[in-house]
Design an enzyme around this catalytic site. Structure first.
Site, PDB file in Angstrom:
ATOM      1  N   GLU A  36       6.596  25.888-186.468  1.00  6.67           N
ATOM      2  CA  GLU A  36       7.672  25.055-186.996  1.00  6.67           C
ATOM      3  C   GLU A  36       7.151  23.617-187.007  1.00  6.67           C
ATOM      4  OE1 GLU A  36      11.344  25.191-184.755  1.00  6.67           O
ATOM      5  OE2 GLU A  36      12.257  23.751-186.129  1.00  6.67           O
ATOM      6  N   ARG A  75       2.735  34.580-173.604  1.00  2.00           N
ATOM      7  CA  ARG A  75       2.358  33.225-173.982  1.00  2.00           C
ATOM      8  C   ARG A  75       1.397  32.646-172.958  1.00  2.00           C
ATOM      9  NH1 ARG A  75       6.363  30.021-175.288  1.00  2.00           N
ATOM     10  NH2 ARG A  75       5.494  28.106-174.453  1.00  2.00           N
ATOM     11  N   LYS A 117       7.378  21.725-176.904  1.00  2.00           N
ATOM     12  CA  LYS A 117       7.259  20.607-177.853  1.00  2.00           C
ATOM     13  C   LYS A 117       8.315  19.544-177.580  1.00  2.00           C
ATOM     14  CE  LYS A 117       6.668  23.329-181.521  1.00  2.00           C
ATOM     15  NZ  LYS A 117       6.596  23.747-182.918  1.00  2.00           N
TER      16      LYS A 117
END
Ligand code: ATP
Ligand code: MG
Length: 597
Positions: A60, A296, A306
């Site tokens: 994104e 992850r 983020k």
């Protein structure tokens, strides 16, 4: 796509096993649509795709990429490379408020920098934007409505939350759940046409409000949001939800293996539900993409959210997304990390479904392995004190400057030729590290103290005779005498015993350099785990700037050039501030792991 050179054969993992089994069954030799994904005529063509896999990396564009993304990039592009497939770079830009062109450009740069490309064997650029599928997504939503599989819900947000139930408690049907398809279509079009206020209605998939998996309790698929989109401007005031958009993006691009992190495991049933319904309606082709999850990357001493990284930037705690203390790829690059070291790190940590923390030292070790054989050596004195060779003029000649040299690299080159040499001058005065002299040495100290002999690396053996101090007792000058006929590399030079070799820089030819001594940004190995306040765990010593003396070869350093400063560690000429006449170096990492000690 470009293949990073010299990659060793990768170790197997559960994803490789799945892909190999799929390829063996010829599972992916299927009809591939012509045109671009999302075009109106997309379904018309029927080119046959050979049996090959398609993966994608779907960031994104709401921030810069970080080391966690590197794991996903290396995985997705690496699988495509190793199995003769294609990996798409796709911007998942369905959330207009947080997305910006600056981030799109930064992500494109970062993936290229890591050494990957999205061009396929036919020269086709597989760079996509989810926002270019908004028309298709809208049609897919209308199809769900028409087939009785979606409805417009006009409960308030609080009502919707309350009626959702929780793990132990089934949800409650919305009073709007049994509207007819015609009513729903009219309301959905009213949403699209701007007749309803933001937040006053959502389109929901009609599945099961009592489903044990809460993600299947009529998830929202479209919301009203009057926000300008970086690509579509003000064309839309409704936007698809991520969970609806992502499977459609994968299907339109004929992705075979949609690989994501484990947080999305519970979303997989909706992923399959949606694509099954759209395939039933002929909107997408079978076989549909399949989602697979992996763990992850969690790296110690680092935050990879983020949102938190953006806060560090916006609040001025760091100098920007590319601050060398940031775990972003632009930050790591500016810190001196190489693409090869990051790829090697990602190979080393492997791909599993197990929750684990990787020690930051693993990343540093990958960098040292990459740079050890190829980073040019240099001598730099970070905390300088002057050393005077009091007998220099008498034994060497007044004002004499002795040319000295050391190899630029410790090992011979591939051609067997000795490595290039760095040249510098030794005279009456040199700079040494303050810690390399002790008037009253602790036991075992081998460096300069009165009466001890050491070698100035690449130069002569010297004998310490004492020091000068200021009124406060601080050493202002170290005194020594040079021992003639001991020059490094000349016959018989070793006949005088030197108990240590010191790094030094000549006072006559040394150059000034700003050196930024970076350390970890956080003092805690898991700064944001378990609800900890990462902002309270900042390392106050994460940046110390010193004015150093550097050997003259460093005056030629270009931005991004990497060095091993002897005895000190790996350093890089800063890619932003370093320029001819202003030398600026960043410490990448020490010579060995010293954080634990
Ligand atoms: P946010 O921090 O905003 O939730 P994100 O890190 O999930 O975002 P995306 O842009 O959605 O950001 O990530 C793109 C891809 O990178 C996703 O497929 C995601 O699974 C993967 N990814 C993100 N963080 C990690 C990580 N720490 N380890 C491995 N893959 C990751
Ligand atoms: Mg995400």
């Amino acid at each position: 796509m470009s293949t990073p050179a010299n990659a060793p054969p990768p170790p197997t993992n559960f994803l490789r096993q799945i892909i190999e089994a799929d390829l063996a069954q010829g599972k992916h030799a299927h009809k591939r649509w012509a045109g671009s994904p999302g075009d109106a005529d997309h379904q018309a063509g029927a080119a046959v795709d050979p049996a090959r896999i398609r993966t994608r990396f779907p960031p994104e564009p709401n921030g810069y990429l970080h080391i966690g993304h590197a794991k996903s990039i290396c995985l997705n592009f690496g699988l495509a490379r190793d199995y003769g497939g294609v990996c798409h770079l796709r911007f998942d830009d369905t959330n207009p408020e947080k997305e910006e062109q600056e981030y799109v450009d930064g992500i494109v740069d970062a993936v290229h920098w890591l050494g990957f490309d999205w061009k396929d064997a036919d020269g086709h650029e597989n760079l996509y934007f989810a926002s270019s599928y908004f028309d298709f997504m809208y049609r897919a939503a209308e199809y769900l409505i028409a087939s009785g599989n979606a409805y417009v819900d006009e409960q308030t947000a609080q009502e919707m939350r309350a009626n959702r139930g929780d793990f132990g408690k089934p949800g409650v049907d919305s009073p709007y759940r049994d509207r007819t398809p015609a009513e729903n279509l009219a309301r959905f079009r009213a949403m699209r046409d701007g007749a309803l206020a933001d937040g006053s209605a959502v389109l929901r998939a009609r599945i099961d409000m009592a489903h044990p998996n809460i993600n299947l309790r009529d998830p929202a698929v479209y919301r009203i949001k009057r926000a300008e989109h970086h690509a579509t401007g003000n064309r839309w005031c409704i936007y698809p939800m991520y969970t609806f958009a992502h499977p459609i993006e994968d299907a339109l691009e004929c992705i075979t293996h949609s690989i994501c992190t484990l947080e999305f495991e519970d979303q997989r049933p909706f992923y399959d539900w949606l694509l099954d319904h759209l395939a039933d309606g002929g909107l997408i082709a079978r076989p549909q993409p399949r989602q697979y999850e992996f763990a992850r990357l969690n790296l110690t001493y680092v935050v990879t959210s983020k949102r938190k990284l953006k806060h560090l930037v916006d609040s001025g705690i760091v100098g920007g997304w590319d601050d060398p203390r940031m775990p972003t790829l632009v930050g790591l690059r500016r810190r001196g990390y190489t693409p090869a070291s990051i790829r090697a790190f990602c190979e080393r940590i492997g791909v599993t479904k197990d929750y684990a923390w990787i020690d930051y030292a693993t990343l540093e070790a990958s960098l040292r392995e990459d740079l050890e054989p190829r980073a040019h050596r240099a001598m730099v004195v970070l905390d300088p004190v002057k050393l005077e060779l009091a007998n220099w003029d008498a034994v060497m000649g007044a004002g004499h400057l002795e040319p000295c040299q050391l190899p630029a690299l410790p090992h011979a080159g591939d051609d067997g030729q000795p490595a290039a040499q760095r040249h510098f001058l030794l005279g009456r005065e040199v700079w040494i590290e303050r810690e390399d002299f002790e008037e009253h040495p602790p036991k075992g100290y081998k460096r300069l103290y009165p009466g001890n002999t050491v070698r100035l690396k690449g130069g002569y053996v010297i004998e310490c005779t004492g020091c000068e101090k200021d009124a406060g007792g601080t050493v202002t000058k170290v005194l020594a005498r040079v021992i003639p006929d001991t020059k490094s590399g000349t016959p018989g030079a070793d006949s005088v015993k030197a108990r240590a070799a010191l790094t030094w820089v000549g006072a006559h030819d040394g150059v000034r350099a700003e050196v930024r001594l970076y350390d970890r940004l956080f003092t805690d190995p898991q700064p944001d785990a378990g609800g900890k306040d990462y902002l309270a765990l900042l390392n106050p010593g994460s940046l110390k700037t010193v004015t150093a003396w550097a050997e003259p070869s460093l005056a030629q350093a270009q931005p991004d050039d990497k060095f091993q400063f002897e005895r000190l560690g790996y350093f890089v000429a800063d890619r932003v501030d370093h320029a001819p006449g202003r030398l600026v170096f960043n410490r990448t990492t020490g010579l060995k792991d010293s954080w634990g000690k």
